[in-house]
Design a protein around this motif. Structure first.
Motif, mmCIF file in Angstrom:
data_model
loop_
_atom_site.group_PDB
_atom_site.id
_atom_site.type_symbol
_atom_site.label_atom_id
_atom_site.label_comp_id
_atom_site.label_asym_id
_atom_site.label_seq_id
_atom_site.Cartn_x
_atom_site.Cartn_y
_atom_site.Cartn_z
ATOM 1 N N PRO A 1 0.968 -0.905 -0.074
ATOM 2 C CA PRO A 1 -0.233 -0.101 -0.004
ATOM 3 C C PRO A 1 0.444 1.347 -0.477
ATOM 4 N N ASP A 2 2.317 1.533 -0.248
ATOM 5 C CA ASP A 2 2.542 2.530 0.227
ATOM 6 C C ASP A 2 2.704 3.335 -0.844
ATOM 7 N N SER A 3 2.702 2.785 -2.173
ATOM 8 C CA SER A 3 2.923 3.717 -3.475
ATOM 9 C C SER A 3 1.579 4.670 -3.345
ATOM 10 N N GLY A 4 0.017 3.477 -2.678
ATOM 11 C CA GLY A 4 -0.778 4.892 -2.923
ATOM 12 C C GLY A 4 -0.755 6.131 -1.516
ATOM 13 N N LEU A 5 -0.182 5.458 -0.669
ATOM 14 C CA LEU A 5 0.327 6.190 -0.031
ATOM 15 C C LEU A 5 1.214 7.087 0.411
ATOM 16 N N HIS A 6 1.757 6.825 -1.079
ATOM 17 C CA HIS A 6 3.186 7.414 -0.479
ATOM 18 C C HIS A 6 2.531 9.799 -0.437
ATOM 19 N N ASP A 7 1.400 9.552 -1.401
ATOM 20 C CA ASP A 7 2.098 11.059 -1.327
ATOM 21 C C ASP A 7 1.397 12.115 -0.049
ATOM 22 N N SER A 8 0.644 11.287 0.966
ATOM 23 C CA SER A 8 -0.047 11.360 1.650
ATOM 24 C C SER A 8 0.768 11.502 2.931
ATOM 25 N N TYR A 9 1.683 10.681 2.296
ATOM 26 C CA TYR A 9 3.266 10.937 3.830
ATOM 27 C C TYR A 9 3.801 12.267 3.802
ATOM 28 N N LEU A 10 4.433 12.444 2.569
ATOM 29 C CA LEU A 10 4.919 13.393 1.890
ATOM 30 C C LEU A 10 3.390 14.795 2.962
ATOM 31 N N ALA A 11 3.006 14.577 2.708
ATOM 32 C CA ALA A 11 1.571 16.076 2.583
ATOM 33 C C ALA A 11 1.307 15.734 4.311
ATOM 34 N N ARG A 12 1.177 14.653 4.882
ATOM 35 C CA ARG A 12 1.441 14.408 7.097
ATOM 36 C C ARG A 12 3.012 15.254 6.770
ATOM 37 N N TYR A 13 3.707 15.110 6.605
ATOM 38 C CA TYR A 13 5.146 15.788 6.207
ATOM 39 C C TYR A 13 5.281 17.300 6.691
ATOM 40 N N LYS A 14 5.078 17.518 5.395
ATOM 41 C CA LYS A 14 4.440 18.831 5.129
ATOM 42 C C LYS A 14 3.576 20.082 6.375
ATOM 43 N N SER A 15 2.636 19.003 6.583
ATOM 44 C CA SER A 15 2.016 20.078 7.731
ATOM 45 C C SER A 15 2.130 20.233 8.861
ATOM 46 N N THR A 16 2.432 18.753 9.274
ATOM 47 C CA THR A 16 2.751 18.475 10.690
ATOM 48 C C THR A 16 4.708 17.911 11.263
ATOM 49 N N GLY A 17 5.432 18.624 10.554
ATOM 50 C CA GLY A 17 6.733 18.306 10.164
ATOM 51 C C GLY A 17 7.531 16.847 10.867
ATOM 52 N N GLU A 18 6.859 15.978 11.624
ATOM 53 C CA GLU A 18 6.863 15.051 12.066
ATOM 54 C C GLU A 18 7.621 13.653 11.173
ATOM 55 N N ARG A 19 8.981 13.528 11.859
ATOM 56 C CA ARG A 19 9.357 12.238 11.124
ATOM 57 C C ARG A 19 9.017 10.953 11.322
ATOM 58 N N HIS A 20 9.256 10.536 10.230
ATOM 59 C CA HIS A 20 8.870 8.877 10.719
ATOM 60 C C HIS A 20 10.464 7.796 10.149
ATOM 61 N N ILE A 21 10.590 8.914 9.041
ATOM 62 C CA ILE A 21 12.066 8.524 8.561
ATOM 63 C C ILE A 21 12.607 9.309 7.816
ATOM 64 N N ILE A 22 12.779 10.621 7.639
ATOM 65 C CA ILE A 22 13.704 11.301 6.978
ATOM 66 C C ILE A 22 14.583 11.680 8.782
ATOM 67 N N GLY A 23 16.254 10.979 8.113
ATOM 68 C CA GLY A 23 17.135 11.065 9.221
ATOM 69 C C GLY A 23 17.355 10.524 10.166
ATOM 70 N N ILE A 24 16.272 9.056 9.949
ATOM 71 C CA ILE A 24 16.135 8.106 11.223
ATOM 72 C C ILE A 24 16.185 6.625 10.081
ATOM 73 N N GLY A 25 16.069 6.353 9.122
ATOM 74 C CA GLY A 25 16.539 5.202 7.877
ATOM 75 C C GLY A 25 15.440 4.098 8.659
#
Length: 511
Positions: free
Chosen positions: A195-219
Protein backbone atom coordinates in the motif's frame (compact mmCIF):
# COMPACT_ATOMS: atom_id res chain seq x y z
CA UNK A 1 25.43 57.38 -46.57
CA UNK A 2 21.71 58.20 -46.82
CA UNK A 3 19.81 60.66 -44.71
CA UNK A 4 18.10 57.85 -42.83
CA UNK A 5 21.49 56.37 -42.01
CA UNK A 6 22.71 59.67 -40.61
CA UNK A 7 19.59 60.13 -38.54
CA UNK A 8 19.91 56.63 -37.17
CA UNK A 9 23.57 57.03 -36.27
CA UNK A 10 22.89 60.44 -34.75
CA UNK A 11 20.21 58.89 -32.61
CA UNK A 12 22.70 56.28 -31.47
CA UNK A 13 25.36 58.82 -30.48
CA UNK A 14 23.48 62.01 -29.65
CA UNK A 15 24.44 61.65 -26.04
CA UNK A 16 28.23 61.64 -26.05
CA UNK A 17 28.49 61.26 -22.30
CA UNK A 18 26.18 58.26 -22.37
CA UNK A 19 28.19 56.76 -25.24
CA UNK A 20 31.41 57.37 -23.35
CA UNK A 21 29.98 55.60 -20.32
CA UNK A 22 28.88 52.66 -22.44
CA UNK A 23 32.33 52.45 -24.04
CA UNK A 24 34.02 52.50 -20.63
CA UNK A 25 31.76 49.67 -19.46
CA UNK A 26 33.03 47.44 -22.26
CA UNK A 27 29.59 47.04 -23.83
CA UNK A 28 29.88 47.25 -27.62
CA UNK A 29 27.23 48.51 -30.05
CA UNK A 30 26.54 47.07 -33.49
CA UNK A 31 24.18 47.94 -36.32
CA UNK A 32 23.40 46.00 -39.51
CA UNK A 33 21.69 47.81 -42.42
CA UNK A 34 19.40 45.21 -43.97
CA UNK A 35 19.13 47.02 -47.29
CA UNK A 36 22.88 47.24 -47.90
CA UNK A 37 24.16 44.71 -45.32
CA UNK A 38 26.63 47.34 -44.17
CA UNK A 39 27.84 46.77 -40.62
CA UNK A 40 28.75 49.35 -37.98
CA UNK A 41 30.79 48.55 -34.84
CA UNK A 42 31.54 50.83 -31.93
CA UNK A 43 35.03 51.02 -30.41
CA UNK A 44 34.37 48.40 -27.70
CA UNK A 45 32.92 46.04 -30.33
CA UNK A 46 36.05 46.42 -32.48
CA UNK A 47 38.22 45.71 -29.44
CA UNK A 48 36.20 42.57 -28.65
CA UNK A 49 36.78 41.28 -32.18
CA UNK A 50 40.36 42.54 -32.35
CA UNK A 51 39.66 44.81 -35.35
CA UNK A 52 41.59 48.15 -35.47
CA UNK A 53 39.70 51.46 -35.73
CA UNK A 54 40.93 52.15 -39.29
CA UNK A 55 39.93 48.73 -40.65
CA UNK A 56 36.59 48.62 -42.49
CA UNK A 57 34.08 46.11 -41.11
CA UNK A 58 31.57 44.10 -43.08
CA UNK A 59 29.13 41.27 -42.57
CA UNK A 60 31.49 38.84 -44.28
CA UNK A 61 34.36 39.98 -42.05
CA UNK A 62 32.14 39.44 -39.03
CA UNK A 63 31.35 35.85 -40.05
CA UNK A 64 35.03 35.14 -40.86
CA UNK A 65 36.00 36.09 -37.29
CA UNK A 66 33.73 33.41 -35.78
CA UNK A 67 34.74 29.84 -35.13
CA UNK A 68 33.72 27.80 -38.22
CA UNK A 69 31.27 25.63 -36.29
CA UNK A 70 29.45 28.74 -34.98
CA UNK A 71 28.93 30.52 -38.31
CA UNK A 72 25.95 28.58 -39.65
CA UNK A 73 23.87 28.85 -36.48
CA UNK A 74 24.70 32.58 -36.21
CA UNK A 75 23.48 33.25 -39.76
CA UNK A 76 20.38 31.15 -39.05
CA UNK A 77 19.62 33.16 -35.89
CA UNK A 78 19.99 36.50 -37.76
CA UNK A 79 17.71 35.32 -40.57
CA UNK A 80 15.10 34.09 -38.09
CA UNK A 81 15.13 37.48 -36.31
CA UNK A 82 14.61 39.30 -39.61
CA UNK A 83 11.76 36.99 -40.74
CA UNK A 84 9.88 36.75 -37.43
CA UNK A 85 10.81 39.98 -35.66
CA UNK A 86 11.91 38.00 -32.60
CA UNK A 87 14.71 39.26 -30.38
CA UNK A 88 18.22 38.32 -31.44
CA UNK A 89 20.28 36.65 -28.70
CA UNK A 90 23.16 34.31 -29.45
CA UNK A 91 26.56 33.36 -28.06
CA UNK A 92 29.51 32.40 -30.24
CA UNK A 93 33.26 32.04 -30.09
CA UNK A 94 35.77 34.34 -31.79
CA UNK A 95 38.98 33.25 -33.36
CA UNK A 96 42.13 35.07 -34.29
CA UNK A 97 42.13 37.41 -31.24
CA UNK A 98 45.39 38.04 -29.36
CA UNK A 99 43.90 36.30 -26.32
CA UNK A 100 42.87 33.31 -28.40
CA UNK A 101 39.33 31.94 -28.67
CA UNK A 102 36.84 33.80 -26.48
CA UNK A 103 33.08 33.87 -26.00
CA UNK A 104 30.93 36.85 -27.05
CA UNK A 105 27.20 37.38 -26.64
CA UNK A 106 25.26 39.44 -29.22
CA UNK A 107 21.82 40.77 -28.34
CA UNK A 108 19.61 42.95 -30.54
CA UNK A 109 16.29 43.64 -32.11
CA UNK A 110 14.72 44.51 -35.43
CA UNK A 111 14.17 48.20 -36.37
CA UNK A 112 11.16 48.70 -38.65
CA UNK A 113 10.45 51.88 -40.67
CA UNK A 114 7.12 53.67 -40.95
CA UNK A 115 6.05 51.42 -43.80
CA UNK A 116 6.50 48.30 -41.62
CA UNK A 117 9.55 47.17 -43.55
CA UNK A 118 12.52 45.80 -41.54
CA UNK A 119 15.22 48.42 -41.82
CA UNK A 120 18.09 47.36 -39.62
CA UNK A 121 19.14 44.94 -36.90
CA UNK A 122 20.80 46.71 -33.98
CA UNK A 123 22.01 45.76 -30.57
CA UNK A 124 24.85 45.32 -28.11
CA UNK A 125 27.89 43.04 -27.89
CA UNK A 126 29.04 41.62 -24.53
CA UNK A 127 32.22 39.82 -23.52
CA UNK A 128 30.98 36.66 -21.69
CA UNK A 129 34.26 34.75 -21.71
CA UNK A 130 34.63 34.88 -17.89
CA UNK A 131 31.05 33.80 -17.50
CA UNK A 132 31.63 30.87 -19.85
CA UNK A 133 34.74 29.85 -17.94
CA UNK A 134 32.69 29.82 -14.74
CA UNK A 135 29.92 27.83 -16.43
CA UNK A 136 32.41 25.31 -17.81
CA UNK A 137 34.02 24.99 -14.38
CA UNK A 138 30.58 24.39 -12.85
CA UNK A 139 29.76 21.82 -15.52
CA UNK A 140 33.09 20.10 -14.93
CA UNK A 141 32.41 20.01 -11.19
CA UNK A 142 28.91 18.70 -11.86
CA UNK A 143 30.29 15.98 -14.14
CA UNK A 144 32.93 15.14 -11.54
CA UNK A 145 30.30 14.96 -8.80
CA UNK A 146 28.08 12.82 -11.01
CA UNK A 147 30.97 10.45 -11.73
CA UNK A 148 31.59 10.14 -7.98
CA UNK A 149 27.91 9.52 -7.28
CA UNK A 150 27.84 6.91 -10.03
CA UNK A 151 30.50 4.92 -8.18
CA UNK A 152 28.48 4.82 -4.96
CA UNK A 153 26.97 1.32 -4.62
CA UNK A 154 23.86 2.69 -2.90
CA UNK A 155 21.14 4.06 -5.17
CA UNK A 156 20.48 7.80 -4.83
CA UNK A 157 17.14 9.40 -5.72
CA UNK A 158 16.20 13.07 -5.34
CA UNK A 159 12.53 14.11 -5.29
CA UNK A 160 10.77 17.46 -4.86
CA UNK A 161 8.13 18.12 -2.21
CA UNK A 162 5.47 16.65 -4.53
CA UNK A 163 7.28 13.31 -4.80
CA UNK A 164 8.47 13.91 -8.39
CA UNK A 165 11.90 12.46 -9.11
CA UNK A 166 14.55 15.03 -10.06
CA UNK A 167 17.65 12.82 -10.01
CA UNK A 168 18.06 9.08 -10.52
CA UNK A 169 21.60 7.72 -10.11
CA UNK A 170 23.26 4.96 -12.14
CA UNK A 171 23.03 2.63 -9.13
CA UNK A 172 19.29 3.37 -8.97
CA UNK A 173 18.98 2.40 -12.64
CA UNK A 174 20.66 -0.94 -11.90
CA UNK A 175 18.62 -1.56 -8.76
CA UNK A 176 15.13 -0.64 -9.95
CA UNK A 177 15.45 -1.33 -13.68
CA UNK A 178 14.22 2.13 -14.73
CA UNK A 179 16.43 4.37 -16.87
CA UNK A 180 17.20 7.89 -15.66
CA UNK A 181 15.27 9.30 -18.63
CA UNK A 182 12.16 7.26 -17.76
CA UNK A 183 12.33 7.93 -14.02
CA UNK A 184 12.89 11.70 -13.88
CA UNK A 185 9.61 13.58 -13.90
CA UNK A 186 7.61 10.64 -12.53
CA UNK A 187 6.33 10.10 -9.01
CA UNK A 188 8.67 8.13 -6.77
CA UNK A 189 5.72 5.92 -5.80
CA UNK A 190 6.42 3.78 -8.90
CA UNK A 191 9.36 2.35 -6.93
CA UNK A 192 7.06 1.05 -4.16
CA UNK A 193 4.55 -1.78 -3.93
CA UNK A 194 1.10 -1.26 -2.48
CA UNK A 195 0.00 0.00 0.00
CA UNK A 196 3.00 2.38 0.21
CA UNK A 197 2.66 3.34 -3.46
CA UNK A 198 -0.86 4.66 -2.99
CA UNK A 199 -0.14 6.29 0.37
CA UNK A 200 3.20 7.99 -0.38
CA UNK A 201 1.69 11.34 -1.40
CA UNK A 202 -0.28 11.41 1.86
CA UNK A 203 2.95 10.65 3.76
CA UNK A 204 4.55 13.73 2.18
CA UNK A 205 1.49 15.89 2.84
CA UNK A 206 1.42 14.81 6.47
CA UNK A 207 5.09 15.66 6.94
CA UNK A 208 4.70 19.08 5.31
CA UNK A 209 1.74 19.91 7.53
CA UNK A 210 2.95 18.46 10.83
CA UNK A 211 6.77 18.30 10.51
CA UNK A 212 6.61 14.91 12.23
CA UNK A 213 9.44 12.68 11.02
CA UNK A 214 8.80 8.98 10.48
CA UNK A 215 11.74 8.14 8.23
CA UNK A 216 13.62 11.37 7.42
CA UNK A 217 16.97 11.33 9.18
CA UNK A 218 16.13 7.99 10.77
CA UNK A 219 16.31 5.24 8.16
CA UNK A 220 14.14 2.17 7.89
CA UNK A 221 13.92 -1.23 6.23
CA UNK A 222 11.16 -1.11 3.61
CA UNK A 223 10.15 -2.95 0.44
CA UNK A 224 11.05 -1.71 -3.04
CA UNK A 225 9.58 -2.61 -6.41
CA UNK A 226 11.57 -3.11 -9.59
CA UNK A 227 10.37 -2.21 -13.06
CA UNK A 228 9.34 -5.82 -13.72
CA UNK A 229 7.16 -5.80 -10.61
CA UNK A 230 9.49 -7.89 -8.45
CA UNK A 231 9.83 -6.71 -4.84
CA UNK A 232 12.92 -6.78 -2.64
CA UNK A 233 13.96 -5.69 0.88
CA UNK A 234 15.93 -2.44 1.10
CA UNK A 235 17.24 0.00 3.67
CA UNK A 236 16.09 3.57 2.98
CA UNK A 237 17.72 6.69 4.43
CA UNK A 238 16.17 10.06 3.59
CA UNK A 239 17.61 13.55 4.02
CA UNK A 240 15.95 16.91 3.52
CA UNK A 241 17.48 19.92 1.78
CA UNK A 242 16.44 23.35 0.50
CA UNK A 243 17.63 24.64 -2.88
CA UNK A 244 16.42 27.70 -4.73
CA UNK A 245 13.74 28.27 -2.13
CA UNK A 246 12.30 24.80 -2.75
CA UNK A 247 12.35 21.71 -0.58
CA UNK A 248 13.87 18.49 -1.87
CA UNK A 249 14.39 15.04 -0.37
CA UNK A 250 17.36 12.78 -1.09
CA UNK A 251 16.96 9.05 -0.58
CA UNK A 252 19.80 6.53 -0.34
CA UNK A 253 18.73 2.95 -0.99
CA UNK A 254 20.67 -0.22 -0.17
CA UNK A 255 19.52 -3.59 -1.48
CA UNK A 256 19.25 -6.04 1.43
CA UNK A 257 18.48 -9.12 -0.67
CA UNK A 258 22.01 -10.52 -0.47
CA UNK A 259 22.28 -9.47 3.18
CA UNK A 260 19.11 -11.36 4.11
CA UNK A 261 20.26 -14.39 2.13
CA UNK A 262 23.55 -14.28 4.03
CA UNK A 263 21.68 -13.95 7.32
CA UNK A 264 19.50 -16.92 6.41
CA UNK A 265 22.61 -18.94 5.54
CA UNK A 266 24.26 -17.98 8.83
CA UNK A 267 21.11 -18.90 10.77
CA UNK A 268 20.97 -22.23 8.97
CA UNK A 269 24.63 -22.84 9.79
CA UNK A 270 24.04 -21.78 13.38
CA UNK A 271 21.14 -24.22 13.70
CA UNK A 272 23.32 -26.95 12.27
CA UNK A 273 26.10 -26.09 14.70
CA UNK A 274 23.70 -26.12 17.64
CA UNK A 275 22.39 -29.52 16.54
CA UNK A 276 25.91 -30.88 16.18
CA UNK A 277 26.88 -29.41 19.54
CA UNK A 278 23.99 -31.20 21.21
CA UNK A 279 24.89 -34.47 19.52
CA UNK A 280 28.51 -34.09 20.58
CA UNK A 281 27.51 -33.18 24.13
CA UNK A 282 25.22 -36.19 24.18
CA UNK A 283 28.09 -38.39 23.04
CA UNK A 284 30.43 -37.02 25.70
CA UNK A 285 27.83 -37.51 28.43
CA UNK A 286 26.93 -40.98 27.17
CA UNK A 287 30.59 -41.97 27.13
CA UNK A 288 31.14 -40.59 30.62
CA UNK A 289 27.95 -42.17 31.97
CA UNK A 290 28.86 -45.52 30.44
CA UNK A 291 32.25 -45.36 32.08
CA UNK A 292 30.94 -44.17 35.45
CA UNK A 293 27.78 -46.31 35.66
CA UNK A 294 28.93 -49.60 34.18
CA UNK A 295 30.89 -50.49 37.30
CA UNK A 296 28.09 -49.92 39.82
CA UNK A 297 25.56 -51.58 37.50
CA UNK A 298 27.81 -54.65 37.24
CA UNK A 299 28.23 -54.65 41.02
CA UNK A 300 24.43 -54.47 41.48
CA UNK A 301 24.01 -57.44 39.14
CA UNK A 302 26.65 -59.45 41.03
CA UNK A 303 25.10 -58.67 44.43
CA UNK A 304 21.72 -59.83 43.20
CA UNK A 305 23.14 -63.07 41.85
CA UNK A 306 24.93 -63.63 45.19
CA UNK A 307 21.70 -62.93 47.08
CA UNK A 308 19.95 -65.54 44.94
CA UNK A 309 22.52 -68.16 45.88
CA UNK A 310 22.03 -67.37 49.57
CA UNK A 311 18.31 -67.85 49.18
CA UNK A 312 18.84 -71.35 47.81
CA UNK A 313 19.13 -72.76 51.38
CA UNK A 314 16.10 -70.86 52.67
CA UNK A 315 12.82 -72.61 53.47
CA UNK A 316 10.76 -69.43 53.16
CA UNK A 317 7.67 -70.12 51.04
CA UNK A 318 8.32 -66.88 49.08
CA UNK A 319 11.80 -67.93 47.97
CA UNK A 320 10.71 -68.64 44.40
CA UNK A 321 9.09 -65.23 44.06
CA UNK A 322 12.11 -63.48 45.60
CA UNK A 323 14.49 -65.33 43.25
CA UNK A 324 12.40 -64.31 40.26
CA UNK A 325 12.43 -60.67 41.39
CA UNK A 326 16.20 -60.75 41.90
CA UNK A 327 16.72 -62.28 38.43
CA UNK A 328 14.60 -59.60 36.84
CA UNK A 329 16.41 -56.83 38.74
CA UNK A 330 19.80 -58.22 37.64
CA UNK A 331 18.56 -58.41 34.04
CA UNK A 332 17.45 -54.79 34.18
CA UNK A 333 20.83 -53.69 35.57
CA UNK A 334 22.55 -55.47 32.68
CA UNK A 335 20.04 -53.97 30.22
CA UNK A 336 20.72 -50.46 31.58
CA UNK A 337 24.43 -50.90 30.94
CA UNK A 338 23.74 -52.13 27.41
CA UNK A 339 21.48 -49.12 26.66
CA UNK A 340 24.18 -46.70 27.77
CA UNK A 341 26.81 -48.51 25.70
CA UNK A 342 24.56 -48.52 22.61
CA UNK A 343 23.87 -44.80 23.07
CA UNK A 344 27.59 -44.09 23.31
CA UNK A 345 28.26 -46.20 20.21
CA UNK A 346 25.45 -44.48 18.28
CA UNK A 347 26.64 -40.94 18.86
CA UNK A 348 30.30 -41.81 18.38
CA UNK A 349 29.82 -43.56 15.04
CA UNK A 350 28.84 -40.43 13.09
CA UNK A 351 31.02 -40.35 10.02
CA UNK A 352 32.86 -37.07 9.48
CA UNK A 353 32.18 -35.46 6.09
CA UNK A 354 35.72 -34.28 5.48
CA UNK A 355 36.33 -32.07 2.47
CA UNK A 356 38.92 -29.56 1.37
CA UNK A 357 37.94 -26.21 2.87
CA UNK A 358 39.39 -22.71 2.94
CA UNK A 359 40.62 -21.90 6.43
CA UNK A 360 40.06 -18.19 5.79
CA UNK A 361 36.43 -18.78 4.85
CA UNK A 362 35.90 -21.06 7.85
CA UNK A 363 37.33 -18.40 10.15
CA UNK A 364 35.28 -15.58 8.61
CA UNK A 365 32.00 -17.54 8.84
CA UNK A 366 32.76 -18.65 12.39
CA UNK A 367 33.60 -15.05 13.29
CA UNK A 368 30.28 -13.86 11.87
CA UNK A 369 28.46 -16.45 14.01
CA UNK A 370 30.56 -16.21 17.13
CA UNK A 371 30.67 -12.41 17.20
CA UNK A 372 27.09 -11.79 16.10
CA UNK A 373 25.41 -9.01 18.07
CA UNK A 374 28.55 -7.75 19.85
CA UNK A 375 29.24 -4.57 17.85
CA UNK A 376 28.33 -2.43 20.84
CA UNK A 377 30.94 -4.24 22.95
CA UNK A 378 33.78 -2.71 20.90
CA UNK A 379 35.43 -6.05 20.23
CA UNK A 380 38.11 -5.91 17.55
CA UNK A 381 38.77 -9.10 15.58
CA UNK A 382 42.07 -9.29 13.72
CA UNK A 383 42.81 -12.13 11.30
CA UNK A 384 46.47 -13.02 10.68
CA UNK A 385 46.14 -16.04 8.41
CA UNK A 386 48.89 -17.60 6.33
CA UNK A 387 47.61 -17.87 2.75
CA UNK A 388 50.23 -20.56 1.98
CA UNK A 389 48.46 -23.08 4.21
CA UNK A 390 44.84 -22.06 3.67
CA UNK A 391 43.49 -25.40 2.41
CA UNK A 392 42.63 -27.96 5.09
CA UNK A 393 40.90 -31.35 5.01
CA UNK A 394 38.16 -31.10 7.63
CA UNK A 395 34.48 -31.51 8.44
CA UNK A 396 33.32 -27.91 7.98
CA UNK A 397 30.46 -28.07 10.50
CA UNK A 398 32.53 -29.70 13.22
CA UNK A 399 35.47 -27.29 12.90
CA UNK A 400 33.17 -24.29 12.80
CA UNK A 401 31.58 -25.65 15.96
CA UNK A 402 35.02 -25.61 17.58
CA UNK A 403 35.82 -22.09 16.35
CA UNK A 404 32.44 -20.62 17.34
CA UNK A 405 32.84 -22.12 20.81
CA UNK A 406 36.30 -20.56 21.16
CA UNK A 407 35.06 -17.15 19.94
CA UNK A 408 32.16 -17.22 22.40
CA UNK A 409 34.41 -18.23 25.28
CA UNK A 410 36.79 -15.38 24.42
CA UNK A 411 33.92 -12.84 24.37
CA UNK A 412 32.75 -13.95 27.81
CA UNK A 413 36.33 -13.79 29.14
CA UNK A 414 36.73 -10.20 27.85
CA UNK A 415 33.36 -8.94 29.11
CA UNK A 416 34.98 -6.86 31.89
CA UNK A 417 38.27 -6.07 30.12
CA UNK A 418 39.08 -2.46 29.13
CA UNK A 419 40.82 -3.77 26.00
CA UNK A 420 38.86 -6.25 23.91
CA UNK A 421 40.99 -7.62 21.13
CA UNK A 422 40.66 -11.00 19.52
CA UNK A 423 43.43 -12.30 17.25
CA UNK A 424 42.88 -15.38 15.08
CA UNK A 425 46.07 -16.54 13.39
CA UNK A 426 47.41 -19.51 11.46
CA UNK A 427 50.87 -20.80 10.64
CA UNK A 428 52.35 -23.97 9.21
CA UNK A 429 53.24 -26.33 12.05
CA UNK A 430 54.69 -29.10 9.86
CA UNK A 431 54.42 -30.42 6.33
CA UNK A 432 51.11 -32.07 7.18
CA UNK A 433 49.56 -29.76 9.80
CA UNK A 434 48.56 -26.13 10.20
CA UNK A 435 48.31 -24.53 13.63
CA UNK A 436 45.45 -22.17 14.49
CA UNK A 437 45.51 -19.86 17.49
CA UNK A 438 42.76 -17.70 18.98
CA UNK A 439 44.08 -15.21 21.54
CA UNK A 440 42.00 -12.87 23.69
CA UNK A 441 42.70 -10.08 26.19
CA UNK A 442 40.41 -11.47 28.87
CA UNK A 443 41.04 -12.60 32.44
CA UNK A 444 42.84 -15.82 31.43
CA UNK A 445 42.79 -18.89 33.71
CA UNK A 446 44.57 -20.13 36.79
CA UNK A 447 47.11 -22.96 36.93
CA UNK A 448 44.56 -25.17 38.69
CA UNK A 449 41.98 -24.51 35.96
CA UNK A 450 44.55 -25.10 33.20
CA UNK A 451 44.94 -28.73 34.25
CA UNK A 452 41.21 -29.40 33.95
CA UNK A 453 40.11 -27.16 31.06
CA UNK A 454 39.43 -30.02 28.67
CA UNK A 455 37.88 -32.44 31.17
CA UNK A 456 34.21 -33.28 30.71
CA UNK A 457 31.84 -31.35 33.03
CA UNK A 458 34.63 -29.06 34.30
CA UNK A 459 33.62 -25.41 34.03
CA UNK A 460 34.45 -22.02 35.55
CA UNK A 461 31.10 -20.57 34.47
CA UNK A 462 28.13 -20.38 36.80
CA UNK A 463 25.76 -21.73 34.16
CA UNK A 464 28.18 -23.75 32.03
CA UNK A 465 27.88 -27.48 31.41
CA UNK A 466 31.60 -28.04 31.02
CA UNK A 467 31.35 -29.97 27.75
CA UNK A 468 32.31 -27.31 25.14
CA UNK A 469 36.10 -27.58 25.34
CA UNK A 470 35.92 -31.33 25.87
CA UNK A 471 33.84 -31.72 22.71
CA UNK A 472 36.16 -29.36 20.83
CA UNK A 473 39.26 -31.36 21.75
CA UNK A 474 37.51 -34.60 20.73
CA UNK A 475 36.62 -33.12 17.33
CA UNK A 476 40.18 -31.88 16.75
CA UNK A 477 41.68 -35.22 17.80
CA UNK A 478 39.23 -37.02 15.47
CA UNK A 479 40.78 -34.94 12.67
CA UNK A 480 44.25 -36.15 13.64
CA UNK A 481 45.22 -32.92 15.40
CA UNK A 482 45.63 -31.79 18.97
CA UNK A 483 44.34 -28.89 21.07
CA UNK A 484 45.81 -27.05 24.05
CA UNK A 485 45.65 -23.72 25.89
CA UNK A 486 48.18 -21.30 27.37
CA UNK A 487 48.32 -17.86 28.95
CA UNK A 488 49.48 -15.08 26.63
CA UNK A 489 51.51 -11.91 27.28
CA UNK A 490 48.40 -9.76 27.81
CA UNK A 491 47.21 -12.05 30.61
CA UNK A 492 44.45 -13.50 28.47
CA UNK A 493 44.09 -16.99 27.07
CA UNK A 494 45.36 -18.42 23.80
CA UNK A 495 43.82 -21.63 22.51
CA UNK A 496 45.78 -23.53 19.89
CA UNK A 497 44.79 -26.45 17.66
CA UNK A 498 46.26 -28.25 14.69
CA UNK A 499 44.44 -29.46 11.58
CA UNK A 500 45.57 -31.48 8.57
CA UNK A 501 46.66 -29.56 5.48
CA UNK A 502 44.93 -30.79 2.32
CA UNK A 503 47.25 -32.90 0.19
CA UNK A 504 47.79 -32.14 -3.48
CA UNK A 505 45.47 -34.93 -4.66
CA UNK A 506 42.65 -33.53 -2.53
CA UNK A 507 42.80 -30.02 -3.96
CA UNK A 508 40.58 -30.66 -7.03
CA UNK A 509 37.69 -31.18 -4.58
CA UNK A 510 37.76 -27.50 -3.59
CA UNK A 511 34.51 -25.82 -4.61
Amino acid sequence: MTRDDLLHLNSLFRDEELQRGIDESGVGIWDLDLSTWKLFWSGPTRRLFGVPENTPVSYDLFLSLLQPEDRARTESAIQRAIETGCRFDIQYRLRGTPEGSRWVRARGGLVINDDGVPRRLSGVMLDVDDQKLIEEALLAREDHLRSILDTIPDAMIVIDDHGIMQHFSTAAERLFGHSEHDAIGRNVSILMPEPDSGLHDSYLARYKSTGERHIIGIGRIVTGKRRDGATFPMHLSVGEMHSGGKRHFTGFVRDLTEHQQTQAKLQELQSELIHMSRLSAMGEMASTLAHELNQPLTAISNYMKGSRRLLAASTDPNVARIETALDRAADQAIRAGQIIRRLRDFVSRRESEKRVESLTKLMEEAGALGLAGVREQNVMLRLELDAKCDRVLVDRVQIQQVLVNLFRNALEAMAESPKRELVAASRRASDEMVELSIADTGHGFSEAAAANLFKTFFTTKETGMGVGLSISRSIVEAHGGRMWAETNDSGGATFRLTLPIASTEDLPDVV
